[in-house]
Design a protein around this motif. Structure first.
Motif: not given
Length: 149
Positions: A16, A49, A107, A109, A115-116, A119-120, A122, A124-125
């Motif tokens: 993390n 989170c 988002h 978390l 969280r999903e 992720k979907e 992006g 965290f990019d």
């Protein structure tokens, strides 16, 4: 390899954001990567989170503590540590626009669904940018202080 590069590498390998920073710098202070991974585990994703304060800058705060806070109670060192943490906070906020993970990635978390979705999307990019930024700020704060600034 610089601390900045090492932190990025650690994040890309699955750590993390807080772990990446503390693990990159910790060995310089006698803290093993394994211990740093455990200490920083709960600080990712904006503190467990929760989307609170970004884990990357939280990891930097831990390194400032390793650098300036003595093992024994020392009021002057405590306030020096606070001063440097506040300096790092101001710099990170000016650079990233916020200290808050939810605002940085856009988002919430706090739930598995949030969280999903992050992720979907992006979301965290962008985190490697915050990790590099926190590490660069940490280097600057430590260097400035060592040079009497």
């Amino acid at each position: 390899m610089s601390h900045v590069e090492r932190a990025g590498e650690l994040f890309e390998s699955g750590c993390n954001c807080a772990q990446a920073i503390l693990m990159a710098y910790g060995p310089s202070f006698g803290l093993s990567e394994a211990d740093a991974r455990r200490v920083a585990a709960g600080f990712g994703g904006g503190m467990g989170c929760s989307g609170g304060i970004c884990g990357a800058i939280s990891g930097a705060f831990m390194v400032i503590g390793l650098t300036y806070a003595p093992a024994a109670v020392d009021k002057a060192a405590k306030y020096k540590t606070y001063e440097l943490v506040l300096r790092a906070m101001r710099m990170f906020e000016a650079q990233a626009g916020s200290l808050n993970c939810r605002e940085l990635i856009g988002h919430d978390l706090r739930t598995p669904e949030g969280r999903e979705r992050a992720k979907e999307a992006g979301a965290f990019d962008i985190c490697p940018q915050f990790i590099r930024g926190a590490a660069e700020i940490l280097d600057a704060v430590l260097d400035d202080n060592a040079n009497g600034q």
